[in-house]
Write an enzyme that holds these catalytic residues in place. Structure first.
Site, PDB file in Angstrom:
ATOM      1  N   ASN A   9     -48.383  30.042   3.366  1.00 56.65           N
ATOM      2  CA  ASN A   9     -47.052  29.485   3.137  1.00 56.65           C
ATOM      3  C   ASN A   9     -46.068  30.650   3.245  1.00 56.65           C
ATOM      4  O   ASN A   9     -45.938  31.430   2.304  1.00 56.65           O
ATOM      5  CB  ASN A   9     -46.981  28.838   1.748  1.00 56.65           C
ATOM      6  CG  ASN A   9     -45.572  28.371   1.414  1.00 56.65           C
ATOM      7  OD1 ASN A   9     -44.719  28.277   2.293  1.00 56.65           O
ATOM      8  ND2 ASN A   9     -45.321  28.086   0.136  1.00 56.65           N
ATOM      9  N   LYS A  11     -42.968  30.597   3.261  1.00 56.62           N
ATOM     10  CA  LYS A  11     -41.694  30.327   2.573  1.00 56.62           C
ATOM     11  C   LYS A  11     -40.536  30.697   3.518  1.00 56.62           C
ATOM     12  O   LYS A  11     -40.684  30.585   4.731  1.00 56.62           O
ATOM     13  CB  LYS A  11     -41.623  31.087   1.249  1.00 56.62           C
ATOM     14  CG  LYS A  11     -42.869  30.903   0.399  1.00 56.62           C
ATOM     15  CD  LYS A  11     -42.661  31.317  -1.012  1.00 56.62           C
ATOM     16  CE  LYS A  11     -43.990  31.329  -1.730  1.00 56.62           C
ATOM     17  NZ  LYS A  11     -43.868  31.314  -3.163  1.00 56.62           N
ATOM     18  N   HIS A  95     -44.216  21.259  -3.100  1.00 57.95           N
ATOM     19  CA  HIS A  95     -44.341  22.631  -3.603  1.00 57.95           C
ATOM     20  C   HIS A  95     -43.459  22.761  -4.848  1.00 57.95           C
ATOM     21  O   HIS A  95     -42.378  22.177  -4.914  1.00 57.95           O
ATOM     22  CB  HIS A  95     -43.907  23.628  -2.519  1.00 57.95           C
ATOM     23  CG  HIS A  95     -44.261  25.039  -2.871  1.00 57.95           C
ATOM     24  ND1 HIS A  95     -43.528  25.783  -3.769  1.00 57.95           N
ATOM     25  CD2 HIS A  95     -45.286  25.834  -2.480  1.00 57.95           C
ATOM     26  CE1 HIS A  95     -44.090  26.985  -3.901  1.00 57.95           C
ATOM     27  NE2 HIS A  95     -45.167  27.035  -3.128  1.00 57.95           N
ATOM     28  N   GLU A  97     -41.525  24.991  -5.789  1.00 60.18           N
ATOM     29  CA  GLU A  97     -40.153  25.454  -5.510  1.00 60.18           C
ATOM     30  C   GLU A  97     -39.274  24.286  -5.078  1.00 60.18           C
ATOM     31  O   GLU A  97     -38.083  24.247  -5.378  1.00 60.18           O
ATOM     32  CB  GLU A  97     -40.191  26.577  -4.454  1.00 60.18           C
ATOM     33  CG  GLU A  97     -40.726  27.868  -5.069  1.00 60.18           C
ATOM     34  CD  GLU A  97     -41.398  28.818  -4.093  1.00 60.18           C
ATOM     35  OE1 GLU A  97     -41.224  28.688  -2.874  1.00 60.18           O
ATOM     36  OE2 GLU A  97     -42.121  29.718  -4.590  1.00 60.18           O
ATOM     37  N   GLU A 167     -51.458  24.577  -7.898  1.00 60.39           N
ATOM     38  CA  GLU A 167     -50.687  25.814  -7.994  1.00 60.39           C
ATOM     39  C   GLU A 167     -49.987  25.876  -9.351  1.00 60.39           C
ATOM     40  O   GLU A 167     -48.898  25.295  -9.520  1.00 60.39           O
ATOM     41  CB  GLU A 167     -49.629  25.855  -6.891  1.00 60.39           C
ATOM     42  CG  GLU A 167     -50.190  25.844  -5.494  1.00 60.39           C
ATOM     43  CD  GLU A 167     -49.249  26.542  -4.511  1.00 60.39           C
ATOM     44  OE1 GLU A 167     -49.699  27.473  -3.858  1.00 60.39           O
ATOM     45  OE2 GLU A 167     -48.073  26.148  -4.433  1.00 60.39           O
ATOM     46  N   GLY A 232     -47.133  35.165  -0.791  1.00 57.10           N
ATOM     47  CA  GLY A 232     -46.811  36.563  -0.476  1.00 57.10           C
ATOM     48  C   GLY A 232     -47.867  37.264   0.365  1.00 57.10           C
ATOM     49  O   GLY A 232     -47.536  37.963   1.333  1.00 57.10           O
TER      50      GLY A 232
HETATM   51  C1  PEP Z   1     -47.093  29.625  -2.856  1.00 56.68           C
HETATM   52  O1  PEP Z   1     -45.909  29.801  -2.657  1.00 56.68           O
HETATM   53  O2  PEP Z   1     -47.598  28.546  -2.543  1.00 56.68           O
HETATM   54  C2  PEP Z   1     -47.877  30.708  -3.447  1.00 56.68           C
HETATM   55  C3  PEP Z   1     -49.090  30.442  -3.855  1.00 56.68           C
HETATM   56  O3  PEP Z   1     -47.280  31.941  -3.538  1.00 56.68           O
HETATM   57  P1  PEP Z   1     -47.981  33.329  -3.966  1.00 56.68           P
HETATM   58  O4  PEP Z   1     -49.306  33.411  -3.252  1.00 56.68           O
HETATM   59  O5  PEP Z   1     -47.016  34.375  -3.514  1.00 56.68           O
HETATM   60  O6  PEP Z   1     -48.166  33.286  -5.449  1.00 56.68           O
END
Ligand code: PEP
Length: 248
Positions: A9, A11, A95, A97, A167, A232
């Site tokens: 992802n 983003k 998600h 966010e 998540e 990330g």
């Molecule tokens: C995400 O945005 O779905 C995620 C898991 O981010 P990160 O791996 O950066 O925690």
């Protein structure tokens, strides 16, 4: 036996030159990835570029969001059919966010899930609790509510053409992953909520939240963790490849 899946992802990150270098390097190192199916979910404007770079490879691509509407006067929105037009296989829906920053409700997420499936996309449905909810012992209630919204709208059989990503919000982008046992417990709970045994058995449930090369193998070794949704670390070639290599 479920196929492992690792989904990037990105983003709101990337540029034409960064994407090209990242994907060329990932493709170059990809022969070391043995077990995982891999996909990258990228900003809409880069889908054409990413499809050009990945066409002919085994890496799939997808969107990070989409409209619940089919078409029409919805300025700024992107439809599921548009994603299909550009060869997308997956789309992330719900998600945290989007749920938190753009006030997406459980029902709206379920409508996006339905719209994605009717266009032929595989929705990756994100569920997960905040830190306050976890500390209040609400994790299972929250996840069940998010999942039920989809089951109530689409029926349990619809999960057969979907992927779930657990998540925990407190683990996303914080560097603080859930322990493999914490994640396993919620994954097993999610699988247990799927009343059709065959659907439950085949359902891919990904873990997302600060997955890195250093913790991926331990997470992916858990019986109900079928891969990861990676934020990330998906922007760093070596990290992403080592996560993909860790898949069972
Ligand atoms: C995400 O945005 O779905 C995620 C898991 O981010 P990160 O791996 O950066 O925690």
């Amino acid at each position: 036996m479920r196929q492992s899946l690792v989904v990037a992802n990105w983003k709101m990150n990337g540029s034409l030159s960064e994407n090209q270098s990242l994907l060329n390097n990932v493709k170059q190192g990809f022969s070391t990835v043995q077990h995982a199916e891999v996909a990258v979910c990228v900003p809409f404007v880069y889908i054409q570029q990413v499809s050009d770079l990945l066409k002919g490879s085994v890496i799939a691509w997808g969107g990070q969001n989409m409209s619940q509407q089919t078409s029409g006067a919805f300025t700024g929105e992107t439809s599921a059919n548009m994603l299909v037009d550009f060869g997308c296989k997956y789309v992330i829906v719900g998600h945290s966010e989007r749920r938190n920053l753009y006030a997406e409700s459980d029902l709206l997420v379920a409508e996006k899930f339905a719209q994605a499936q009717s266009a032929g996309l595989i929705p990756i449905l994100c569920v997960g609790e905040s830190l306050i909810q976890r500390e209040a012992g609400e994790t299972e209630n929250v996840v069940q509510r998010q999942l039920s919204a989809v089951i109530n709208l689409q029926g349990v059989a619809s999960l057969a053409q979907s992927v779930i990503a657990y998540e925990p919000v407190w683990a996303i982008g914080t560097g603080k992953s859930a322990t493999s046992q914490q994640a396993q417990d919620v994954h097993a709970f999610i699988r247990g909520q799927v009343s059709d045994a065959r659907v439950a058995e085949h359902l891919q449930i990904l873990y997302g939240g600060s997955v890195k090369g250093s913790n991926a193998a331990e997470l992916f070794a858990m019986p109900d963790i079928d891969g990861g949704l990676i934020g990330g670390a998906s922007l760093k070639v070596n990290e992403f490849l080592s996560i993909c290599q860790a898949a069972r």
